[in-house]
Design a protein around this motif. Structure first.
Motif, PDB file in Angstrom:
ATOM      1  N   LEU A  93     -37.331 -18.079  34.235  1.00 33.19           N
ATOM      2  CA  LEU A  93     -36.956 -19.043  33.210  1.00 33.19           C
ATOM      3  C   LEU A  93     -35.472 -18.926  32.889  1.00 33.19           C
ATOM      4  O   LEU A  93     -34.774 -19.929  32.735  1.00 33.19           O
ATOM      5  CB  LEU A  93     -37.794 -18.847  31.945  1.00 33.19           C
ATOM      6  N   GLY A  94     -34.958 -17.704  32.824  1.00 32.82           N
ATOM      7  CA  GLY A  94     -33.526 -17.497  32.595  1.00 32.82           C
ATOM      8  C   GLY A  94     -32.684 -18.084  33.722  1.00 32.82           C
ATOM      9  O   GLY A  94     -31.655 -18.715  33.480  1.00 32.82           O
ATOM     10  N   ILE A  95     -33.141 -17.901  34.961  1.00 29.22           N
ATOM     11  CA  ILE A  95     -32.436 -18.463  36.114  1.00 29.22           C
ATOM     12  C   ILE A  95     -32.431 -19.990  36.024  1.00 29.22           C
ATOM     13  O   ILE A  95     -31.400 -20.640  36.231  1.00 29.22           O
ATOM     14  CB  ILE A  95     -33.092 -18.022  37.444  1.00 29.22           C
ATOM     15  N   VAL A  98     -25.688 -24.423  39.223  1.00 24.49           N
ATOM     16  CA  VAL A  98     -25.829 -23.469  40.327  1.00 24.49           C
ATOM     17  C   VAL A  98     -26.618 -22.254  39.838  1.00 24.49           C
ATOM     18  O   VAL A  98     -26.583 -21.939  38.649  1.00 24.49           O
ATOM     19  CB  VAL A  98     -24.460 -22.986  40.879  1.00 24.49           C
ATOM     20  N   PRO A  99     -27.302 -21.561  40.742  1.00 24.71           N
ATOM     21  CA  PRO A  99     -27.978 -20.324  40.326  1.00 24.71           C
ATOM     22  C   PRO A  99     -26.939 -19.259  39.959  1.00 24.71           C
ATOM     23  O   PRO A  99     -25.861 -19.213  40.559  1.00 24.71           O
ATOM     24  CB  PRO A  99     -28.757 -19.892  41.575  1.00 24.71           C
ATOM     25  N   PRO A 100     -27.246 -18.395  39.003  1.00 29.08           N
ATOM     26  CA  PRO A 100     -26.246 -17.448  38.511  1.00 29.08           C
ATOM     27  C   PRO A 100     -25.823 -16.361  39.489  1.00 29.08           C
ATOM     28  O   PRO A 100     -24.720 -15.827  39.372  1.00 29.08           O
ATOM     29  CB  PRO A 100     -26.920 -16.821  37.288  1.00 29.08           C
ATOM     30  N   ILE A 108     -27.964  -9.648  41.967  1.00 24.56           N
ATOM     31  CA  ILE A 108     -29.176  -9.630  41.133  1.00 24.56           C
ATOM     32  C   ILE A 108     -29.410  -8.228  40.584  1.00 24.56           C
ATOM     33  O   ILE A 108     -29.622  -8.048  39.377  1.00 24.56           O
ATOM     34  CB  ILE A 108     -30.407 -10.124  41.931  1.00 24.56           C
ATOM     35  N   VAL A 109     -29.379  -7.229  41.442  1.00 29.56           N
ATOM     36  CA  VAL A 109     -29.663  -5.853  41.038  1.00 29.56           C
ATOM     37  C   VAL A 109     -28.630  -5.343  40.034  1.00 29.56           C
ATOM     38  O   VAL A 109     -28.968  -4.630  39.090  1.00 29.56           O
ATOM     39  CB  VAL A 109     -29.750  -4.932  42.279  1.00 29.56           C
TER      40      VAL A 109
END
Length: 136
Positions: free
Chosen positions: A55-57, A66-68, A81-82
């Motif tokens: 949901l945050g993405i 755009v995706p973060p 991501i990590v």
């Protein structure tokens, strides 16, 4: 994704599972690269909290286009991501409250991500959805 009477609904139940044991974590690596939670990337057990991450993405992507954590390669995306290598482009169109919601969802420790109840009570959600859950 569907739009009916001005309402947008998003659903993807391809990997959904109903489990009686709420403490049991899954180990399945599945999903779209840009939406994977850190625990999935690190091959750790995961639970419903991956949905809150996603949901945050989605919120980020809807607001910024755009995706973060998108990067040139899959490995670079996994690293971002990590590390939670998250930045917010400067724009007056995205409020501090929206960024706060995203920051509360994109948390590495899944036990510290906003819960569904906290999401529904978040000021940005309350300001932008009426009591029936329909966006203003």
């Amino acid at each position: 994704m569907a739009c009916l009477q001005g309402r947008l609904k998003i659903a993807d139940f391809g990997w959904s599972v109903q489990s009686e044991d709420k403490d049991k974590k899954r180990k399945t690596m599945c999903g779209t690269l840009d939406y994977l939670a850190p625990e999935m990337v690190e091959n750790k057990g995961h639970d419903y909290a991956v949905d809150n991450w996603t949901l945050g993405i989605l919120c980020y992507e809807f607001l910024y286009g755009v995706p973060p954590f998108e990067a040139e390669s899959q490995d670079d995306t996994f690293r971002r991501i990590v590390k939670i290598d998250l930045s917010f482009p400067r724009t007056p169109l995205v409020s501090k409250k929206a960024k706060n919601l995203i920051n509360g969802l994109l948390v590495k420790d899944s036990s510290k991500r906003l819960s569904l109840q906290e999401i529904m009570e978040h000021p940005w959600i309350k300001e932008n959805a009426n009591h029936t859950g329909v966006w203003k």
